[in-house]
Design an enzyme around this catalytic site. Structure first.
Site, short mmCIF file in Angstrom:
data_model
loop_
_atom_site.label_atom_id
_atom_site.label_comp_id
_atom_site.label_asym_id
_atom_site.label_seq_id
_atom_site.Cartn_x
_atom_site.Cartn_y
_atom_site.Cartn_z
CE LYS A 1 -7.22 -0.03 6.21
NZ LYS A 1 -7.96 0.39 5.02
CG ASP B 1 0.60 -2.19 6.22
OD1 ASP B 1 -0.37 -2.36 6.98
OD2 ASP B 1 0.54 -1.56 5.15
CB CYS C 1 -3.80 3.34 -1.61
SG CYS C 1 -4.98 4.63 -1.35
CD GLN D 1 -6.82 -4.37 4.15
OE1 GLN D 1 -7.76 -5.09 4.51
NE2 GLN D 1 -7.02 -3.12 3.77
CG HIS E 1 -1.91 0.99 1.37
ND1 HIS E 1 -1.64 2.29 1.76
CD2 HIS E 1 -3.24 0.93 1.16
CE1 HIS E 1 -2.78 2.97 1.77
NE2 HIS E 1 -3.76 2.17 1.41
N1 PMP Z 1 -1.76 -0.61 4.66
C1 PMP Z 1 -2.69 -1.36 4.06
C2 PMP Z 1 -2.32 -2.74 3.61
C3 PMP Z 1 -3.98 -0.86 3.90
O1 PMP Z 1 -4.90 -1.60 3.30
C4 PMP Z 1 -4.28 0.44 4.35
C5 PMP Z 1 -5.66 1.04 4.16
N2 PMP Z 1 -6.25 0.81 2.93
C6 PMP Z 1 -3.27 1.18 4.96
C7 PMP Z 1 -2.01 0.63 5.10
C8 PMP Z 1 -3.52 2.55 5.49
O2 PMP Z 1 -4.42 2.50 6.53
P1 PMP Z 1 -5.05 3.84 7.14
O3 PMP Z 1 -5.62 4.60 5.98
O4 PMP Z 1 -6.08 3.35 8.09
O5 PMP Z 1 -3.95 4.58 7.80
#
Ligand code: PMP
Length: 415
Positions: A235, A209, A373, A212, A132
């Protein structure tokens, strides 16, 4: 609470659990909502919303500051979440749980603070090809500042990292590995435990990270031996604006504060300021108290269902959805890794993902379309965008049947 945990999935009434999410029973475009955008943000059960409401109505005060009763009560409730998170991810110490505003904030904290202390000129930061943006850009920023370089672990056509390449890229000047546990765009579950163990053979720390992963599967940071682990409350059925960074004490104690302000200090004078202890030295200013307290309630909710039960329920739904989707002519699933979690990313040979998403919305079905993203991931798979249905334990097979019917309708409209 442990005694309330339901021991086996067969004892869990997922229909009853679904009913605890009022948002799911509303009508969108004349039909009952089918919510399949959980990877972007999942829905909140009533009890979490009620807990936040009760705090705002009756318990609100600033934390860590007041000697008055209300402030102490707010502090206790807010700090209780730290203990719950510690237990939930099996961290060794509650001081290793840092409150942040989400995964993005957590990763920026590590990139900046760890980066300041431990990344130098000529060092390598190792990330995967399917991260991401939140796990790419903060590292690029610190790399530029420090004269370090980003190295990228490639993935194969299924979305699995290529192990030999990973091992090759671990070198003496690798300062840190930063890798997603589960890819948001593909659903790949990366072998993070094995990756961490390989990196540790060379004393290289690993940041995971987990945005997910934590919502979908039990995570034990000690078993993984992760040095840092980041995730977001929103999430996993919790509120927005709140997240966690787990970090090993041995690193956190060495890392400088990332933001300055109230709460993160020990003593302040114009000549010199000394800092609070971990984790508070990383938590400057008035935090999102309501969200933090709400997140504590979220964890209790998830623990009562049981994360292994949640994982099993979602695995069944993913298998069902994969089968059904594969049977639709012209559809190709992007991301076919050996181990996957809760994500069905797909393209149609002739119809753009956005058009599919728009037609689905007209039928009350919420999915996400675009690059998620993760533009480098799209590039790797040679697609401009995908349509992504992402599952939660409160979804059911009827949701997937509605999705498939909706996709077929989109195909019939465009062809
Ligand atoms: N890492 C991953 C794998 C994600 O899916 C996301 C959110 N789509 C993020 C980081 C960022 O998370 P947040 O927008 O809650 O900070």
């Amino acid at each position: 609470m442990a005694e309330a945990v339901i021991q086996s999935k067969s004892n869990v009434d997922f229909q009853r659990i679904r009913e605890q999410f009022p948002v799911l029973s509303q009508q969108i475009k004349g039909q009952t909502l089918v919510y399949l955008d959980n990877a972007a943000s999942s829905q909140m059960p009533s009890r979490v919303a009620d807990r936040i409401d009760a705090y705002q109505r009756n318990e609100h005060a600033n934390v860590h500051r007041g000697i008055h009763t209300l402030s102490q009560k707010a502090t206790d409730a807010y700090e209780l979440t730290r203990k719950k998170v510690q237990r939930f991810i099996n961290a060794g110490h509650k001081e290793e749980i840092i409150y942040t505003t989400g995964t993005t904030d957590s990763i920026n904290l590590v990139a900046n603070s760890f980066g300041d202390r431990f990344i130098g000129e000529g060092d390598k930061i190792l990330i995967s090809e399917v991260e991401h943006h939140a796990n790419i850009v903060p590292w690029q920023m610190v790399a530029e500042r420090k004269g370090a370089k980003i190295n990228v672990i490639p993935v194969d056509d299924h979305g699995d990292i290529i192990w030999d390449k990973y091992v090759e890229l671990l070198t003496d000047n690798t300062a840190i590995v930063a890798v997603g546990h589960v890819s948001n765009a593909l659903g790949t579950v990366h072998p993070v435990k094995k990756m961490i163990s390989e990196a540790h053979k060379r004393d290289i720390p690993v940041m995971v990270d987990g945005a997910q992963a934590v919502p979908h599967t039990p995570v034990d940071v000690q078993d993984l031996d992760a040095d840092f682990y980041a995730f977001s409350a929103h999430k996993m059925c919790g509120p927005t604006g709140f997240g966690i960074l787990y970090g090993k004490k041995k690193y956190l104690n060495e890392m400088p504060p990332y933001r300055g302000g109230g709460d993160m200090i020990d003593k302040v004078s114009f000549e010199e300021t000394t800092y609070n202890i971990t984790p508070y030295k990383f938590e400057a200013g008035t935090p999102p108290i309501a969200a933090g307290i709400g997140f504590g309630e979220t964890i209790s909710f998830l623990e009562e269902i049981g994360m292994p039960n949640i994982a099993e329920q979602e695995r069944e739904l993913l298998e069902y959805g994969t089968q059904k989707l594969n049977a639709v002519e012209g559809i190709r699933i992007i991301g076919t890794a050996k181990e996957k979690a809760s994500v069905l990313s797909f393209v149609h040979e002739d119809i753009h993902a956005t058009d599919i998403g728009t037609i689905l919305d007209q039928q009350g079905i919420a999915i996400r379309t675009g690059h998620h993203c993760a533009q480098p991931t799209m590039r790797r798979f040679n697609v401009p965008a995908t349509a992504r249905a992402s599952l939660s334990f409160y979804n059911n097979k009827e949701d997937i049947d509605r999705l498939i019917k909706g996709i077929k309708k989109a195909i019939s409209i465009f062809q």
